[in-house]
Motif scaffolding. Structure first.
Motif, PDB file in Angstrom:
ATOM      1  N   VAL A 117      -2.825  10.650 -55.593  1.00 24.13           N
ATOM      2  CA  VAL A 117      -1.583   9.902 -55.427  1.00 24.13           C
ATOM      3  C   VAL A 117      -1.167  10.005 -53.966  1.00 24.13           C
ATOM      4  CG1 VAL A 117       0.833   9.693 -56.136  1.00 24.13           C
ATOM      5  CG2 VAL A 117      -0.894  10.465 -57.794  1.00 24.13           C
ATOM      6  N   HIS A 118      -0.871   8.846 -53.362  1.00 21.94           N
ATOM      7  CA  HIS A 118      -0.431   8.841 -51.969  1.00 21.94           C
ATOM      8  C   HIS A 118       0.318   7.562 -51.637  1.00 21.94           C
ATOM      9  CE1 HIS A 118      -3.719   6.079 -50.726  1.00 21.94           C
ATOM     10  NE2 HIS A 118      -4.474   6.796 -51.545  1.00 21.94           N
ATOM     11  N   GLY A 119       0.990   7.592 -50.491  1.00 28.59           N
ATOM     12  CA  GLY A 119       1.686   6.422 -49.977  1.00 28.59           C
ATOM     13  C   GLY A 119       0.716   5.516 -49.240  1.00 28.59           C
ATOM     14  N   ARG A 120       1.216   4.404 -48.779  1.00 31.68           N
ATOM     15  CA  ARG A 120       0.330   3.410 -48.158  1.00 31.68           C
ATOM     16  C   ARG A 120      -0.234   3.858 -46.809  1.00 31.68           C
ATOM     17  NH1 ARG A 120       5.490   1.483 -47.322  1.00 31.68           N
ATOM     18  NH2 ARG A 120       5.944   0.829 -45.200  1.00 31.68           N
ATOM     19  N   HIS A 121       0.370   4.869 -46.174  1.00 32.25           N
ATOM     20  CA  HIS A 121      -0.131   5.339 -44.881  1.00 32.25           C
ATOM     21  C   HIS A 121      -1.011   6.575 -44.996  1.00 32.25           C
ATOM     22  CE1 HIS A 121       2.235   2.417 -42.777  1.00 32.25           C
ATOM     23  NE2 HIS A 121       3.339   2.854 -43.355  1.00 32.25           N
ATOM     24  N   SER A 122      -1.121   7.133 -46.181  1.00 37.39           N
ATOM     25  CA  SER A 122      -1.936   8.337 -46.378  1.00 37.39           C
ATOM     26  C   SER A 122      -3.251   7.946 -47.026  1.00 37.39           C
ATOM     27  CB  SER A 122      -1.210   9.328 -47.298  1.00 37.39           C
ATOM     28  OG  SER A 122      -0.006   9.735 -46.718  1.00 37.39           O
ATOM     29  N   PHE A 123      -4.320   8.520 -46.525  1.00 35.93           N
ATOM     30  CA  PHE A 123      -5.643   8.266 -47.075  1.00 35.93           C
ATOM     31  C   PHE A 123      -6.561   9.331 -46.534  1.00 35.93           C
ATOM     32  CE2 PHE A 123      -9.776   6.080 -47.317  1.00 35.93           C
ATOM     33  CZ  PHE A 123      -9.730   5.663 -48.642  1.00 35.93           C
ATOM     34  N   GLU A 124      -7.454   9.843 -47.371  1.00 37.26           N
ATOM     35  CA  GLU A 124      -8.274  10.962 -46.939  1.00 37.26           C
ATOM     36  C   GLU A 124      -9.485  10.563 -46.107  1.00 37.26           C
ATOM     37  OE1 GLU A 124      -9.843  10.014 -51.090  1.00 37.26           O
ATOM     38  OE2 GLU A 124      -7.981   9.831 -49.994  1.00 37.26           O
ATOM     39  N   GLY A 125      -9.955   9.330 -46.169  1.00 36.35           N
ATOM     40  CA  GLY A 125     -11.030   8.841 -45.317  1.00 36.35           C
ATOM     41  C   GLY A 125     -12.299   9.663 -45.340  1.00 36.35           C
ATOM     42  N   GLN A 126     -12.774  10.030 -46.511  1.00 34.07           N
ATOM     43  CA  GLN A 126     -13.982  10.840 -46.647  1.00 34.07           C
ATOM     44  C   GLN A 126     -15.068  10.031 -47.346  1.00 34.07           C
ATOM     45  OE1 GLN A 126     -12.048  13.930 -48.821  1.00 34.07           O
ATOM     46  NE2 GLN A 126     -11.494  15.056 -46.991  1.00 34.07           N
ATOM     47  N   SER A 142       6.384  -0.535 -52.523  1.00 36.62           N
ATOM     48  CA  SER A 142       7.494  -1.347 -53.035  1.00 36.62           C
ATOM     49  C   SER A 142       7.083  -2.817 -53.092  1.00 36.62           C
ATOM     50  CB  SER A 142       8.735  -1.169 -52.147  1.00 36.62           C
ATOM     51  OG  SER A 142       8.439  -1.559 -50.820  1.00 36.62           O
ATOM     52  N   LYS A 143       5.833  -3.089 -52.792  1.00 40.46           N
ATOM     53  CA  LYS A 143       5.331  -4.469 -52.738  1.00 40.46           C
ATOM     54  C   LYS A 143       5.003  -5.044 -54.110  1.00 40.46           C
ATOM     55  CE  LYS A 143       4.604  -4.514 -48.077  1.00 40.46           C
ATOM     56  NZ  LYS A 143       5.859  -4.673 -47.434  1.00 40.46           N
ATOM     57  N   ALA A 179       6.128  -3.083 -60.492  1.00 43.54           N
ATOM     58  CA  ALA A 179       5.877  -1.872 -61.275  1.00 43.54           C
ATOM     59  C   ALA A 179       4.470  -1.359 -61.008  1.00 43.54           C
ATOM     60  CB  ALA A 179       6.095  -2.135 -62.758  1.00 43.54           C
ATOM     61  N   LEU A 180       3.482  -1.991 -61.644  1.00 40.02           N
ATOM     62  CA  LEU A 180       2.083  -1.598 -61.519  1.00 40.02           C
ATOM     63  C   LEU A 180       1.224  -2.837 -61.294  1.00 40.02           C
ATOM     64  CD1 LEU A 180       2.107   0.799 -64.577  1.00 40.02           C
ATOM     65  CD2 LEU A 180       1.890   1.518 -62.187  1.00 40.02           C
ATOM     66  N   ALA A 181       0.210  -2.690 -60.462  1.00 38.45           N
ATOM     67  CA  ALA A 181      -0.710  -3.799 -60.225  1.00 38.45           C
ATOM     68  C   ALA A 181      -2.039  -3.251 -59.737  1.00 38.45           C
ATOM     69  CB  ALA A 181      -0.142  -4.757 -59.176  1.00 38.45           C
ATOM     70  N   ASN A 184      -9.291  -2.483 -53.690  1.00 37.72           N
ATOM     71  CA  ASN A 184      -9.970  -1.278 -54.168  1.00 37.72           C
ATOM     72  C   ASN A 184      -9.944  -1.252 -55.699  1.00 37.72           C
ATOM     73  OD1 ASN A 184     -10.762   1.297 -54.948  1.00 37.72           O
ATOM     74  ND2 ASN A 184      -9.592   2.339 -53.361  1.00 37.72           N
ATOM     75  N   PRO A 185     -11.101  -1.428 -56.338  1.00 32.20           N
ATOM     76  CA  PRO A 185     -11.130  -1.455 -57.800  1.00 32.20           C
ATOM     77  C   PRO A 185     -10.757  -0.126 -58.464  1.00 32.20           C
ATOM     78  CG  PRO A 185     -13.362  -1.474 -56.911  1.00 32.20           C
ATOM     79  CD  PRO A 185     -12.426  -1.611 -55.744  1.00 32.20           C
ATOM     80  N   ASN A 186     -10.738   0.968 -57.708  1.00 34.94           N
ATOM     81  CA  ASN A 186     -10.377   2.279 -58.256  1.00 34.94           C
ATOM     82  C   ASN A 186      -8.908   2.628 -58.018  1.00 34.94           C
ATOM     83  OD1 ASN A 186     -12.838   3.065 -59.396  1.00 34.94           O
ATOM     84  ND2 ASN A 186     -13.629   3.619 -57.385  1.00 34.94           N
ATOM     85  N   ALA A 187      -8.134   1.684 -57.494  1.00 32.67           N
ATOM     86  CA  ALA A 187      -6.746   1.982 -57.145  1.00 32.67           C
ATOM     87  C   ALA A 187      -5.763   1.111 -57.919  1.00 32.67           C
ATOM     88  CB  ALA A 187      -6.534   1.784 -55.652  1.00 32.67           C
ATOM     89  N   VAL A 188      -4.631   1.726 -58.218  1.00 26.75           N
ATOM     90  CA  VAL A 188      -3.507   1.043 -58.842  1.00 26.75           C
ATOM     91  C   VAL A 188      -2.324   1.143 -57.877  1.00 26.75           C
ATOM     92  CG1 VAL A 188      -1.835   1.101 -60.749  1.00 26.75           C
ATOM     93  CG2 VAL A 188      -4.265   1.529 -61.195  1.00 26.75           C
ATOM     94  N   LEU A 189      -1.676   0.021 -57.626  1.00 25.97           N
ATOM     95  CA  LEU A 189      -0.463   0.015 -56.819  1.00 25.97           C
ATOM     96  C   LEU A 189       0.697   0.361 -57.747  1.00 25.97           C
ATOM     97  CD1 LEU A 189      -1.134  -3.251 -54.794  1.00 25.97           C
ATOM     98  CD2 LEU A 189      -1.634  -0.886 -54.127  1.00 25.97           C
ATOM     99  N   TRP A 190       1.520   1.316 -57.339  1.00 21.47           N
ATOM    100  CA  TRP A 190       2.578   1.823 -58.199  1.00 21.47           C
ATOM    101  C   TRP A 190       3.919   1.825 -57.475  1.00 21.47           C
ATOM    102  CZ3 TRP A 190       3.644   7.663 -58.616  1.00 21.47           C
ATOM    103  CH2 TRP A 190       4.701   7.905 -59.481  1.00 21.47           C
ATOM    104  N   ASN A 191       4.891   1.173 -58.084  1.00 21.97           N
ATOM    105  CA  ASN A 191       6.262   1.230 -57.600  1.00 21.97           C
ATOM    106  C   ASN A 191       7.036   2.123 -58.577  1.00 21.97           C
ATOM    107  OD1 ASN A 191       8.944   0.886 -56.938  1.00 21.97           O
ATOM    108  ND2 ASN A 191       8.764  -1.306 -56.569  1.00 21.97           N
TER     109      ASN A 191
END
Length: 185
Positions: free
Chosen positions: A49-58, A71-72, A75-77, A82-89
């Motif tokens: 779980v992270h915000g839009r500016h955080s990413f581990e880049g590994q 906030s874009k 609720a959920l999208a 990225n097929p492994n990611a869910v956008l969450w508000n």
């Protein structure tokens, strides 16, 4: 959703910052031992779980399931990039609903930032892994938690019922260590 274990991961400078004034994690806060610890921990998690500016880049990053706070969306999208990611508000869906949408109902959830995301889980962490680089200072940087630098990250964690465990040295030449802060009781 008691089958989920919530863990936070951050490395901070001596002044409690996780990024510089431009909200970028500088190379001065990157240490091989900490990166290896972080990468191994994320390889064991079921969800990040992270915000839009955080990413581990590994190398394994694209394979990891994740919730990206935004906030874009209402609720959920699905994340179109990225097929492994869910956008969450969080204003439109609960954490449990977001985990269900990501297909994760048990295992470890790793919270990796930024400050507001870390703060959302302060009363839910089972363990918060606080790595420290005591010889790095980032004046005017981005604090790891709201309330830093007026209060130390340690004071904030303690105020939320977490207690420090035994620190582990990750880079002896730079005195970089990680301390597990665990939920009391």
């Amino acid at each position: 959703m008691s089958a989920l274990r919530i863990e936070g991961y951050v490395i901070v400078s001596a002044d409690g910052m996780l990024a510089n004034a431009k909200h970028v994690m500088p190379d001065s806060l990157r240490f091989k031992g900490d990166q290896e610890f972080f990468n191994a921990a994320l390889d064991r998690t079921g969800l990040i779980v992270h915000g839009r500016h955080s990413f581990e880049g590994q190398p394994n990053s694209p394979k990891r399931k994740r919730l990206i706070l935004t906030s874009k969306t209402a609720a959920l999208a699905a994340d179109p990039s990225n097929p492994n990611a869910v956008l969450w508000n969080p204003a439109g869906a609960t954490f449990d609903e977001a985990c269900d949408c990501a297909g994760v109902r048990s295992g470890t959830v790793a919270i990796i930032g930024g400050p507001e995301v870390f703060a959302m889980f302060l009363d839910r962490y089972d363990t918060f892994w606080l790595s420290q680089a005591p010889h790095v200072r980032l004046p005017g940087g981005q604090p790891c938690l709201p309330g830093v630098p007026e209060r130390s990250p340690q004071a904030i964690l303690a105020a939320h019922g977490l207690k420090p465990g035994e620190p582990q040295i990750l880079d002896a030449s730079h005195d970089v260590s990680v301390t597990p802060w665990r939920r009391a009781g």
